[in-house]
Design an enzyme around this catalytic site. Structure first.
Site, PDB file in Angstrom:
ATOM      1  N   ASN A 138       9.453 -11.530  13.768  1.00  0.00           N
ATOM      2  CA  ASN A 138      10.758 -11.330  13.124  1.00  0.00           C
ATOM      3  C   ASN A 138      11.456 -10.077  13.647  1.00  0.00           C
ATOM      4  OD1 ASN A 138      10.688 -13.587  11.496  1.00  0.00           O
ATOM      5  ND2 ASN A 138       9.570 -12.543   9.841  1.00  0.00           N
ATOM      6  N   ASP A 183       9.560  -7.875   2.594  1.00  0.00           N
ATOM      7  CA  ASP A 183       8.321  -8.190   3.304  1.00  0.00           C
ATOM      8  C   ASP A 183       8.695  -8.649   4.713  1.00  0.00           C
ATOM      9  OD1 ASP A 183       5.996  -9.549   4.311  1.00  0.00           O
ATOM     10  OD2 ASP A 183       5.244  -9.627   2.242  1.00  0.00           O
ATOM     11  N   THR A 229       0.835  -1.218   0.000  1.00  0.00           N
ATOM     12  CA  THR A 229       0.000   0.000   0.000  1.00  0.00           C
ATOM     13  C   THR A 229       0.863   1.259   0.000  1.00  0.00           C
ATOM     14  OG1 THR A 229      -0.142  -0.025   2.426  1.00  0.00           O
ATOM     15  CG2 THR A 229      -1.950  -1.080   1.222  1.00  0.00           C
ATOM     16  N   LEU A 286       5.821  -0.183  11.664  1.00  0.00           N
ATOM     17  CA  LEU A 286       4.568   0.386  11.144  1.00  0.00           C
ATOM     18  C   LEU A 286       4.028  -0.442   9.977  1.00  0.00           C
ATOM     19  CD1 LEU A 286       5.652   2.848  12.817  1.00  0.00           C
ATOM     20  CD2 LEU A 286       4.786   4.305  11.018  1.00  0.00           C
ATOM     21  N   TYR A 341      -7.032  -8.033  11.064  1.00  0.00           N
ATOM     22  CA  TYR A 341      -6.323  -6.839  11.530  1.00  0.00           C
ATOM     23  C   TYR A 341      -6.418  -6.720  13.052  1.00  0.00           C
ATOM     24  CZ  TYR A 341      -5.100  -1.805  11.592  1.00  0.00           C
ATOM     25  OH  TYR A 341      -4.518  -0.577  11.824  1.00  0.00           O
ATOM     26  N   LYS A 388      -3.276  -7.475  15.409  1.00  0.00           N
ATOM     27  CA  LYS A 388      -2.655  -6.415  16.220  1.00  0.00           C
ATOM     28  C   LYS A 388      -2.686  -6.767  17.707  1.00  0.00           C
ATOM     29  CE  LYS A 388      -1.604  -3.129  13.135  1.00  0.00           C
ATOM     30  NZ  LYS A 388      -0.324  -2.424  13.011  1.00  0.00           N
TER      31      LYS A 388
HETATM   32  P1  NAD Z   1      -0.380   2.563   5.058  1.00  0.00           P
HETATM   33  O1  NAD Z   1      -1.131   1.459   4.430  1.00  0.00           O
HETATM   34  O2  NAD Z   1      -0.299   3.869   4.372  1.00  0.00           O
HETATM   35  O3  NAD Z   1       1.122   2.109   5.391  1.00  0.00           O
HETATM   36  C1  NAD Z   1       1.491   0.790   5.667  1.00  0.00           C
HETATM   37  C2  NAD Z   1       2.837   0.530   5.010  1.00  0.00           C
HETATM   38  O4  NAD Z   1       3.261  -0.796   5.354  1.00  0.00           O
HETATM   39  C3  NAD Z   1       2.780   0.590   3.497  1.00  0.00           C
HETATM   40  O5  NAD Z   1       3.871   1.331   3.012  1.00  0.00           O
HETATM   41  C4  NAD Z   1       2.843  -0.871   3.064  1.00  0.00           C
HETATM   42  O6  NAD Z   1       3.364  -1.030   1.760  1.00  0.00           O
HETATM   43  C5  NAD Z   1       3.704  -1.449   4.156  1.00  0.00           C
HETATM   44  N1  NAD Z   1       3.527  -2.891   4.383  1.00  0.00           N
HETATM   45  C6  NAD Z   1       2.366  -3.576   4.536  1.00  0.00           C
HETATM   46  N2  NAD Z   1       2.601  -4.880   4.759  1.00  0.00           N
HETATM   47  C7  NAD Z   1       3.952  -5.035   4.756  1.00  0.00           C
HETATM   48  C8  NAD Z   1       4.811  -6.145   4.920  1.00  0.00           C
HETATM   49  N3  NAD Z   1       4.334  -7.371   5.146  1.00  0.00           N
HETATM   50  N4  NAD Z   1       6.155  -5.951   4.830  1.00  0.00           N
HETATM   51  C9  NAD Z   1       6.651  -4.707   4.585  1.00  0.00           C
HETATM   52  N5  NAD Z   1       5.880  -3.613   4.416  1.00  0.00           N
HETATM   53  C10 NAD Z   1       4.545  -3.771   4.511  1.00  0.00           C
HETATM   54  O7  NAD Z   1      -1.011   2.752   6.530  1.00  0.00           O
HETATM   55  P2  NAD Z   1      -0.719   3.854   7.649  1.00  0.00           P
HETATM   56  O8  NAD Z   1      -1.964   4.597   7.902  1.00  0.00           O
HETATM   57  O9  NAD Z   1       0.522   4.591   7.342  1.00  0.00           O
HETATM   58  O10 NAD Z   1      -0.488   2.908   8.921  1.00  0.00           O
HETATM   59  C11 NAD Z   1       0.817   2.627   9.387  1.00  0.00           C
HETATM   60  C12 NAD Z   1       0.713   1.774  10.659  1.00  0.00           C
HETATM   61  O11 NAD Z   1      -0.044   2.456  11.655  1.00  0.00           O
HETATM   62  C13 NAD Z   1       0.035   0.416  10.436  1.00  0.00           C
HETATM   63  O12 NAD Z   1       0.699  -0.550  11.200  1.00  0.00           O
HETATM   64  C14 NAD Z   1      -1.367   0.629  10.980  1.00  0.00           C
HETATM   65  O13 NAD Z   1      -1.927  -0.559  11.465  1.00  0.00           O
HETATM   66  C15 NAD Z   1      -1.114   1.617  12.100  1.00  0.00           C
HETATM   67  N6  NAD Z   1      -2.321   2.424  12.374  1.00  0.00           N
HETATM   68  C16 NAD Z   1      -2.645   3.488  11.555  1.00  0.00           C
HETATM   69  C17 NAD Z   1      -3.799   4.204  11.813  1.00  0.00           C
HETATM   70  C18 NAD Z   1      -4.184   5.401  11.001  1.00  0.00           C
HETATM   71  O14 NAD Z   1      -5.232   5.994  11.281  1.00  0.00           O
HETATM   72  N7  NAD Z   1      -3.427   5.850  10.026  1.00  0.00           N
HETATM   73  C19 NAD Z   1      -4.631   3.840  12.893  1.00  0.00           C
HETATM   74  C20 NAD Z   1      -4.271   2.748  13.669  1.00  0.00           C
HETATM   75  C21 NAD Z   1      -3.099   2.058  13.408  1.00  0.00           C
END
Ligand code: NAD
Ligand code: UDP
Length: 337
Positions: free
Chosen positions: A114, A73, A52, A88, A160, A164
């Site tokens: 990991n 990954d 994403t 993140l 999810y 988490k």
């Molecule tokens: P996002 O989707 O923009 O970013 C997630 C990133 O992780 C992306 O760059 C994606 O390519 C990468 N990614 C996904 N799976 C992966 C994997 N297996 N290996 C390597 N990279 C991987 O989302 P975000 O809003 O930036 O969220 C970032 C973190 O914060 C996440 O863990 C999410 O659960 C947490 N979070 C965000 C929010 C929010 O409101 N933005 C709320 C609660 C939790």
């Protein structure tokens, strides 16, 4: 990259403060975090599988010679010499994390395992981006960290939510058994520049729909509530938690306690964009939480943190970002080939 190893430390001639790994660094939140850490003089390694995340989110960071990107990954192990880890990596938008739910659970659980192994080996402090989704459809309002939540273990959001929750369990067990220094934040709905236009979450959906003059899609009757935090406030909270004494493990709620119905959000977006879009109703997704608002007393007491950007200011900044992005893509389409 399976089991990849990298032992190259920072060059001694450079004034590097710390070597910091940010997983998910090309995503919405991760790219803002990388930018702040690089600006503070740290060396930053961004790991992302670009599921994403977007290369354009980190394109401007290439100007730092202390920035490195590894396409990887986190479900596969990796070995790097680092002082701190921010985990993140994980899709955060419901349509995205539900596209491949098994991969989402693996990212949360095996990915965390990991990175915790890496933290234990390298004696690195490790931060986990947990979520308000661990409270599920909450019976306690506002949500305090001591509330255990109300989560469906096998619904569409479970990959999810339970992923988490299990990650939090792993963090605490690595802390207890292997002495790893952990920091866990529970993030409440955060928005801002660098969200994808097709992210699917409510703020980006409404803004993009309003700017394009398309229908604004309210799911259900729009009376469900959320609390929306602007990205800069959130990242400031991340930095404060990571720098806090090792005794503060969290979980700590970070979010803006201002609570709005989804209907009110739609009205604000329409007003701020001056859009003539009309509101349409779509069915409410299964297990969609009815209300959500963080109790941020812990963050305020322990970190001196509270959000400073209110919803209309944050929306105005986000609207400017999407307006520019949409104009750029329109210009590209119109350019002669
Ligand atoms: P996002 O989707 O923009 O970013 C997630 C990133 O992780 C992306 O760059 C994606 O390519 C990468 N990614 C996904 N799976 C992966 C994997 N297996 N290996 C390597 N990279 C991987 O989302 P975000 O809003 O930036 O969220 C970032 C973190 O914060 C996440 O863990 C999410 O659960 C947490 N979070 C965000 C929010 C929010 O409101 N933005 C709320 C609660 C939790
Ligand atoms: N939502 C909506 N229209 C949209 C996208 C989302 O009404 O186009 C609703 C969704 O049903 C939920 C709220 O907005 O009640 C927040 O959804 P989002 O996906 O942003 O985050 P989450 O549900 O994970 O808090």
């Amino acid at each position: 990259m399976h089991g990849a190893k990298d032992d190259s430390g920072p060059s001694p001639s450079r004034k590097i403060q710390k070597r910091i790994l940010v997983t998910g660094g090309a995503g919405f939140l991760g790219s803002h975090l990388c930018e702040l850490l690089l600006g503070a003089g740290h060396e930053v390694i961004c790991i992302d599988n670009f599921s994403t995340g977007l290369r354009r989110n980190i394109a401007q960071l290439k100007r730092f010679d202390t920035f490195r990107v590894i396409t990887h990954d986190i479900v596969e192990p990796i070995d790097l010499d680092v002082d701190e880890i921010y985990n993140l990596a994980c899709p955060a938008s419901p349509p995205h994390y539900q596209t491949d739910p098994i991969q989402t659970t693996k990212t949360c659980v095996i990915g965390s395992l990991n990175l915790l192994d890496l933290a234990a080996r390298r004696r690195a402090r490790i931060f986990q981006a947990s979520t308000s989704e661990v409270y599920g459809d909450p019976h306690v309002h506002p949500q305090v960290e001591s509330y255990w939540g109300n989560v469906n273990p096998f619904g569409p959001r479970s990959c999810y939510d339970e992923g988490k929750r299990c990650a939090e369990t792993l963090f605490f067990d690595f802390h207890k058994i292997r002495g790893v220094e952990i920091k866990i934040v529970r993030i409440f709905n955060t928005y801002g520049p660098r969200m994808r236009p097709d992210d699917g979450r409510v703020v980006s959906n409404f803004i993009v729909q309003a700017l394009k003059g398309e229908d604004i899609t309210i799911y259900g009757d729009g009376s469900q509530t959320r609390s929306f935090c602007f990205v800069d406030d959130l990242i400031d909270g991340f930095i404060r938690l990571m720098a806090s004494p090792s005794s503060l493990t969290g979980p700590v709620n970070l979010g803006n306690p201002g609570e709005f119905t989804i209907g009110e959000l739609a009205e604000q977006v329409i007003q701020l964009t001056g859009s003539r879009s009309k509101i349409v109703r779509h069915p409410l997704p299964v297990d969609d939480p009815r209300q959500r608002r963080p109790d941020i007393s812990l963050a305020t007491e322990q970190l001196g943190w509270r959000p400073t950007v209110n919803l209309s200011e944050g929306l105005a900044q986000t609207i400017r970002y999407f307006d520019e992005l949409l104009s750029q893509s329109k210009r590209k389409v119109m350019e002669p080939v």
